[in-house]
Scaffold this motif. Structure first.
Motif, short mmCIF file in Angstrom:
data_model
loop_
_atom_site.label_atom_id
_atom_site.label_comp_id
_atom_site.label_asym_id
_atom_site.label_seq_id
_atom_site.Cartn_x
_atom_site.Cartn_y
_atom_site.Cartn_z
N PHE A 117 102.19 -73.75 -0.81
CA PHE A 117 102.38 -72.56 -1.63
C PHE A 117 101.18 -71.64 -1.51
N PRO A 118 101.39 -70.33 -1.68
CA PRO A 118 100.26 -69.40 -1.57
C PRO A 118 99.24 -69.64 -2.67
N ARG A 119 97.96 -69.49 -2.33
CA ARG A 119 96.90 -69.73 -3.30
C ARG A 119 96.68 -68.54 -4.21
N ASN A 120 96.62 -67.37 -3.65
CA ASN A 120 96.39 -66.16 -4.45
C ASN A 120 97.52 -65.17 -4.18
N ILE A 121 98.01 -64.60 -5.24
CA ILE A 121 99.00 -63.54 -5.12
C ILE A 121 98.28 -62.23 -5.43
N THR A 122 98.29 -61.33 -4.48
CA THR A 122 97.60 -60.05 -4.67
C THR A 122 98.45 -59.11 -5.51
N LYS A 123 97.86 -57.99 -5.87
CA LYS A 123 98.57 -56.99 -6.66
C LYS A 123 99.76 -56.43 -5.87
N ASN A 124 99.55 -56.22 -4.57
CA ASN A 124 100.64 -55.71 -3.73
C ASN A 124 101.77 -56.72 -3.61
N GLN A 125 101.42 -57.99 -3.52
CA GLN A 125 102.47 -59.01 -3.47
C GLN A 125 103.20 -59.10 -4.80
N SER A 126 102.49 -58.88 -5.90
CA SER A 126 103.15 -58.84 -7.22
C SER A 126 104.12 -57.66 -7.28
N LYS A 127 103.71 -56.52 -6.73
CA LYS A 127 104.61 -55.35 -6.68
C LYS A 127 105.84 -55.67 -5.82
N ASP A 128 105.61 -56.32 -4.68
CA ASP A 128 106.73 -56.67 -3.82
C ASP A 128 107.71 -57.60 -4.53
N THR A 129 107.17 -58.53 -5.30
CA THR A 129 108.03 -59.44 -6.06
C THR A 129 108.84 -58.67 -7.10
N GLY A 130 108.18 -57.74 -7.79
CA GLY A 130 108.89 -56.91 -8.77
C GLY A 130 109.98 -56.07 -8.13
N MET A 131 109.68 -55.50 -6.96
CA MET A 131 110.68 -54.69 -6.27
C MET A 131 111.84 -55.56 -5.77
N ILE A 185 110.12 -50.23 -14.16
CA ILE A 185 109.05 -49.69 -15.01
C ILE A 185 107.91 -50.71 -15.13
N ILE A 186 108.26 -51.98 -15.33
CA ILE A 186 107.22 -53.02 -15.42
C ILE A 186 106.46 -53.11 -14.10
N THR A 187 107.17 -52.99 -12.98
CA THR A 187 106.52 -53.06 -11.67
C THR A 187 105.53 -51.91 -11.48
N MET A 188 105.89 -50.72 -11.96
CA MET A 188 105.00 -49.58 -11.79
C MET A 188 103.82 -49.62 -12.76
N VAL A 189 104.03 -50.09 -13.98
CA VAL A 189 102.98 -50.05 -15.00
C VAL A 189 102.08 -51.28 -14.97
N TRP A 190 102.68 -52.46 -14.86
CA TRP A 190 101.93 -53.71 -14.98
C TRP A 190 102.42 -54.71 -13.93
N PRO A 191 102.07 -54.51 -12.66
CA PRO A 191 102.62 -55.35 -11.59
C PRO A 191 102.18 -56.82 -11.65
#
Length: 127
Positions: A2-16, A43-49
């Motif tokens: 499993f991935p060790r760190n999830i970056t902010k961009n990966q969090s955005k990708d998950t939200g999208m 909205i959650i993805t844009m404000v608080w990814p």
């Protein structure tokens, strides 16, 4: 695995990805609630990814596992669905592209003795 760190961009990708899944559910089931959930997720993805970080671990971990398994399944299917039948057909028709039977029947050697003296120029620029 499993991935060790999830970056902010990966969090955005998950939200999208969750927004896309919600919209696909709307197309499939025609319930307006899926559109509302997609808007809320967007909205959650844009404000608080980073909200999607825990889900991102699962999402990217699943993608690693599926990528490993599916690639082996596809390569196995190609081998047994394409390469093996072609080999059987070649063998049945008697085709021998490498001509191994012809090579084994000959008693002579394929090695040739070369009577050549190399100069310094040949070794400095072999091509």
């Amino acid at each position: 695995m499993f991935p060790r760190n999830i970056t902010k961009n990966q969090s955005k990708d998950t939200g999208m990805a969750m927004v896309l899944i919600s919209m696909l559910l709307f197309v499939g089931f025609h319930h307006i609630h899926f559109v509302y959930s997609a808007i809320g997720l967007l909205i959650i993805t844009m404000v608080w990814p980073v909200f999607f970080r825990p889900l991102g671990y699962l999402w990217f971990g699943m993608s690693i596992i599926l990528g490993t398994i599916v690639s082996k399944i596809i390569l196995t299917a190609i081998f047994y669905g394409l390469v093996t039948p072609l080999g059987v057909i070649k063998r049945m028709t008697g085709s021998e592209p490498l001509q191994l039977k012809k090579w084994k029947k000959q008693n002579s050697s394929y090695f040739h003795t070369r009577e050549i003296t190399f100069s310094k120029k040949d070794i400095e620029k072999p091509y």
